[in-house]
Design a protein around this motif. Structure first.
Motif, PDB file in Angstrom:
ATOM      1  N   THR A   2       0.828  -1.193   0.000  1.00 27.07           N
ATOM      2  CA  THR A   2       0.000   0.000   0.000  1.00 27.07           C
ATOM      3  C   THR A   2       0.867   1.248   0.000  1.00 27.07           C
ATOM      4  OG1 THR A   2      -0.096  -0.132   2.404  1.00 27.07           O
ATOM      5  CG2 THR A   2      -1.930  -1.075   1.193  1.00 27.07           C
ATOM      6  N   GLU A   3       0.326   2.321  -0.515  1.00 27.61           N
ATOM      7  CA  GLU A   3       1.006   3.603  -0.489  1.00 27.61           C
ATOM      8  C   GLU A   3       1.189   4.063   0.951  1.00 27.61           C
ATOM      9  OE1 GLU A   3       2.221   6.208  -2.600  1.00 27.61           O
ATOM     10  OE2 GLU A   3       2.609   4.428  -3.773  1.00 27.61           O
ATOM     11  N   GLN A   4       2.365   4.557   1.249  1.00 25.53           N
ATOM     12  CA  GLN A   4       2.675   4.975   2.611  1.00 25.53           C
ATOM     13  C   GLN A   4       2.778   6.496   2.687  1.00 25.53           C
ATOM     14  OE1 GLN A   4       3.381   2.485   5.285  1.00 25.53           O
ATOM     15  NE2 GLN A   4       2.206   1.395   3.742  1.00 25.53           N
ATOM     16  N   LYS A   5       1.943   7.168   1.889  1.00 23.76           N
ATOM     17  CA  LYS A   5       2.044   8.618   1.794  1.00 23.76           C
ATOM     18  C   LYS A   5       0.982   9.316   2.636  1.00 23.76           C
ATOM     19  CE  LYS A   5       5.450   8.635  -1.100  1.00 23.76           C
ATOM     20  NZ  LYS A   5       5.263   8.574  -2.539  1.00 23.76           N
ATOM     21  N   LEU A  14       6.101  10.904   3.540  1.00 26.06           N
ATOM     22  CA  LEU A  14       5.717   9.618   4.094  1.00 26.06           C
ATOM     23  C   LEU A  14       4.816   9.839   5.298  1.00 26.06           C
ATOM     24  CD1 LEU A  14       9.038   7.566   4.016  1.00 26.06           C
ATOM     25  CD2 LEU A  14       7.004   7.236   2.594  1.00 26.06           C
ATOM     26  N   ARG A  15       3.843   8.970   5.466  1.00 33.90           N
ATOM     27  CA  ARG A  15       2.969   9.101   6.627  1.00 33.90           C
ATOM     28  C   ARG A  15       3.688   8.589   7.864  1.00 33.90           C
ATOM     29  NH1 ARG A  15      -1.546   4.385   5.411  1.00 33.90           N
ATOM     30  NH2 ARG A  15      -0.245   2.634   6.010  1.00 33.90           N
ATOM     31  N   THR A  16       3.485   9.293   8.955  1.00 34.52           N
ATOM     32  CA  THR A  16       4.082   8.891  10.231  1.00 34.52           C
ATOM     33  C   THR A  16       3.006   8.686  11.289  1.00 34.52           C
ATOM     34  OG1 THR A  16       4.425  11.229  10.711  1.00 34.52           O
ATOM     35  CG2 THR A  16       6.309  10.016   9.846  1.00 34.52           C
ATOM     36  N   GLY A  36      -3.487   8.324   6.311  1.00 31.65           N
ATOM     37  CA  GLY A  36      -2.115   8.495   6.740  1.00 31.65           C
ATOM     38  C   GLY A  36      -1.805   9.975   6.811  1.00 31.65           C
ATOM     39  N   ILE A  61       2.743   5.773  13.623  1.00 27.67           N
ATOM     40  CA  ILE A  61       3.139   4.550  12.925  1.00 27.67           C
ATOM     41  C   ILE A  61       4.611   4.288  13.212  1.00 27.67           C
ATOM     42  CG2 ILE A  61       3.446   3.475  10.672  1.00 27.67           C
ATOM     43  CD1 ILE A  61       1.230   5.333   9.632  1.00 27.67           C
ATOM     44  N   LYS A  63       8.193   3.273  12.563  1.00 29.75           N
ATOM     45  CA  LYS A  63       8.992   3.255  11.343  1.00 29.75           C
ATOM     46  C   LYS A  63       9.424   1.823  11.012  1.00 29.75           C
ATOM     47  CE  LYS A  63      10.939   7.760  10.596  1.00 29.75           C
ATOM     48  NZ  LYS A  63      10.646   8.541  11.806  1.00 29.75           N
TER      49      LYS A  63
END
Ligand SMILES: [Zn+2]
Length: 65
Positions: A2-5, A14-16, A36, A61, A63
């Motif tokens: 999946t996209e992690q944006k 990037l989503r955190t 995200g 999330i 890392k």
């Protein structure tokens, strides 16, 4: 994979954080949606959802290397 944006329009970080929400008019069966978010847009997205009373919770999330 999946996209992690970040879910904020126009953001490619990037989503955190994970932002969990629900629109009671759409998600009548108790399902939830998750966005995200990068650190920069977490407050924005939470505020956006809070204003509509959709916000449930957010969580960082871990890392993944
Ligand atoms: Zn962002």
């Amino acid at each position: 994979m999946t996209e992690q944006k970040c879910s904020r329009a126009g953001c490619s970080e990037l989503r955190t954080n994970l932002v969990i929400w629900r629109n009671p008019q759409i998600h009548k069966d108790g399902r939830t949606k998750s966005w995200g978010s990068c650190d920069l847009h977490l407050d924005y997205l939470v505020d956006y959802l809070n204003q509509r009373k959709f916000f449930l919770e957010s969580q960082p999330i871990a890392k993944e290397a």
